[in-house]
Scaffold this active site. Structure first.
Site, PDB file in Angstrom:
ATOM      1  N   ARG A 236       0.758  -1.243   0.077  1.00  0.00           N
ATOM      2  CA  ARG A 236      -0.005   0.109   0.060  1.00  0.00           C
ATOM      3  C   ARG A 236       0.904   1.203   0.083  1.00  0.00           C
ATOM      4  O   ARG A 236       1.936   1.194   0.579  1.00  0.00           O
ATOM      5  CB  ARG A 236      -0.861   0.069   1.413  1.00  0.00           C
ATOM      6  CG  ARG A 236      -2.199  -0.928   1.290  1.00  0.00           C
ATOM      7  CD  ARG A 236      -3.204  -0.052   0.264  1.00  0.00           C
ATOM      8  NE  ARG A 236      -4.228  -0.919   0.108  1.00  0.00           N
ATOM      9  CZ  ARG A 236      -4.615  -1.847  -0.523  1.00  0.00           C
ATOM     10  NH1 ARG A 236      -3.845  -2.123  -1.559  1.00  0.00           N
ATOM     11  NH2 ARG A 236      -5.759  -2.602  -0.502  1.00  0.00           N
ATOM     12  N   GLU A 265      -2.984   8.236  -4.293  1.00  0.00           N
ATOM     13  CA  GLU A 265      -3.512   7.502  -5.687  1.00  0.00           C
ATOM     14  C   GLU A 265      -4.782   8.276  -6.152  1.00  0.00           C
ATOM     15  O   GLU A 265      -5.507   8.513  -5.327  1.00  0.00           O
ATOM     16  CB  GLU A 265      -3.720   6.113  -5.519  1.00  0.00           C
ATOM     17  CG  GLU A 265      -2.257   5.213  -5.411  1.00  0.00           C
ATOM     18  CD  GLU A 265      -2.526   3.896  -5.300  1.00  0.00           C
ATOM     19  OE1 GLU A 265      -3.691   3.339  -5.324  1.00  0.00           O
ATOM     20  OE2 GLU A 265      -1.708   3.139  -4.850  1.00  0.00           O
ATOM     21  N   HIS A 283      -1.136   0.744  -9.883  1.00  0.00           N
ATOM     22  CA  HIS A 283      -1.860  -0.065  -9.073  1.00  0.00           C
ATOM     23  C   HIS A 283      -2.499  -1.026  -9.925  1.00  0.00           C
ATOM     24  O   HIS A 283      -3.732  -1.335  -9.668  1.00  0.00           O
ATOM     25  CB  HIS A 283      -2.965   0.573  -8.133  1.00  0.00           C
ATOM     26  CG  HIS A 283      -3.302  -0.063  -6.835  1.00  0.00           C
ATOM     27  ND1 HIS A 283      -3.472   0.561  -5.848  1.00  0.00           N
ATOM     28  CD2 HIS A 283      -3.285  -1.150  -6.515  1.00  0.00           C
ATOM     29  CE1 HIS A 283      -3.593  -0.498  -4.925  1.00  0.00           C
ATOM     30  NE2 HIS A 283      -3.599  -1.618  -5.500  1.00  0.00           N
TER      31      HIS A 283
HETATM   32  C1  8YV Z   1      -7.539  -3.325  -6.165  1.00  0.00           C
HETATM   33  C2  8YV Z   1      -6.074  -4.134  -4.081  1.00  0.00           C
HETATM   34  O1  8YV Z   1      -6.857  -2.108  -5.984  1.00  0.00           O
HETATM   35  O2  8YV Z   1      -6.749  -6.320  -3.372  1.00  0.00           O
HETATM   36  C3  8YV Z   1      -6.359  -5.128  -3.223  1.00  0.00           C
HETATM   37  O3  8YV Z   1      -6.015  -4.918  -1.768  1.00  0.00           O
HETATM   38  O4  8YV Z   1      -5.261  -3.193  -3.834  1.00  0.00           O
HETATM   39  C4  8YV Z   1      -6.358  -4.359  -5.465  1.00  0.00           C
HETATM   40  O5  8YV Z   1      -6.275  -5.660  -5.864  1.00  0.00           O
HETATM   41  C5  8YV Z   1      -8.757  -3.235  -5.924  1.00  0.00           C
HETATM   42  O6  8YV Z   1      -9.108  -3.709  -4.653  1.00  0.00           O
HETATM   43  C6  8YV Z   1      -9.539  -3.994  -6.902  1.00  0.00           C
HETATM   44  O7  8YV Z   1     -11.047  -3.854  -6.762  1.00  0.00           O
END
Ligand code: 8YV
Length: 324
Positions: A236, A265, A283
């Site tokens: 993150r 972001e 991302h």
């Molecule tokens: C995507 C993510 O940004 O799984 C996560 O924690 O950061 C990602 O894979 C997102 O959640 C897709 O909906």
């Protein structure tokens, strides 16, 4: 509709993947970002909302939870759920679910891809050809070898294990730092990120986000990584002190970086974008059709299970511990 009545109102926390919203709209009454797009309608409908659908990077703050008195479940399409105010949800007895495991391969593939890009300068090589520099200037400067190098993983969860497994095929030595050592694994545990950074060529960050890991990778860790070291982050944005990283890159304190995540972001600082020895990705860790579909299906299924009176499939660990 056998086990989940379609009139259950589900609020989306942010703009979500159409793979998720399509199934939500077919099964539930979808209130798409009503709190952001239509405050008056939200005011009227908030008391009826029984579920919130979110993504790994969307925010579900305590203030929103407080405005939803009938809320039962928050289903996150993502493994990370640091955007959800978990104490607020737990205090209200709201179940929180996420989508672990189905994205392990994808994020690990992305990590290896970023490591190779940073070491072998593959995006720069592409630019070298496109910009006509091969013809004008000849071969590009030599890159560095990744096979056989030393890998340090910050975090040793499911995705880190998938990264380590792949790195073994590259003949890399593997060490890691994590809250607790995992003696069952064939990798060496190192006590702190700084100690780990001091002894590796690639430092790959794959910890959960949230307050506990904020700026875990700071100026001290970067100093320890040193002028030949490469930082890769698929965690993150909050885990890396971005200002310290930019400073370290500009001054040659570390050798390079490849980043899939950022502190604010989708805004990426101009100073970071200006650095030619840095690889940047928007991302995309889990961003393939196949994996996002699997994530959407699991997130949807958690809602269907809940409203069908069955246990959800993948509650977040804190909910599991609380017996929900
Ligand atoms: C995507 C993510 O940004 O799984 C996560 O924690 O950061 C990602 O894979 C997102 O959640 C897709 O909906």
């Amino acid at each position: 509709m056998s086990d989940a009545p379609s009139d259950i109102p589900v609020l989306t926390a942010a703009r979500l993947s159409p793979l998720y919203t399509a199934s939500l709209a077919a099964r539930f009454t979808l209130l798409d970002r009503l709190h952001q797009t239509d405050p008056a309608a939200f005011e009227r409908l908030a008391p009826t909302v029984r579920a919130v659908a979110a993504s790994g990077d969307s925010a579900v703050p305590g203030e929103l939870i407080a405005r939803l008195p009938a809320l039962e479940i928050i289903s996150v399409m993502g493994v990370g759920y640091d955007g959800v105010d978990l104490p607020a949800a737990l205090a209200r007895g709201v179940v929180v679910t996420h989508t672990p495991d189905v994205l392990n391969d994808e994020v690990a593939d992305t990590a290896l891809g970023l490591m190779l890009c940073a070491a072998r300068q593959l995006p720069q090589a592409d630019r070298w050809v496109r910009e006509g520099r091969w013809e004008r200037e000849g071969p590009m400067p030599l890159a560095r070898k990744m096979s056989g190098a030393r890998l340090g993983l910050v975090g040793m969860g499911r995705i880190a294990k998938a990264i380590a497994h792949r790195a073994q095929a590259f003949g890399m030595s593997i060490a890691y730092t994590a809250r607790s050592a995992k003696p069952e694994l064939p990798y060496r545990h190192v006590a702190t990120p700084a100690a780990l950074a001091a002894e590796v060529d690639f430092l790959v960050v794959i910890t959960p986000g949230g307050a506990g890991t904020r700026h875990l990778i700071d100026a001290v860790v970067l100093q320890a990584l040193g002028p030949k070291g490469i930082l890769v982050s698929v965690a993150r944005g909050s885990v890396v002190d971005e200002a310290a990283l930019i400073d370290a890159l500009e001054r040659g304190v570390i050798g390079g970086a490849a980043l899939d995540v950022f502190e604010d972001e989708p805004r990426v600082p101009e100073r970071l974008r200006a650095l030619s020895h840095v690889v940047l990705a928007p991302h995309v860790g889990s961003a393939t059709t196949q994996t996002r579909q699997a994530m959407a299906d699991l997130a949807f299924d958690n809602l269907v299970c809940h409203f069908g009176g069955r246990p959800v499939r993948t509650p977040v660990p804190e909910c599991r511990a609380a017996g929900r």
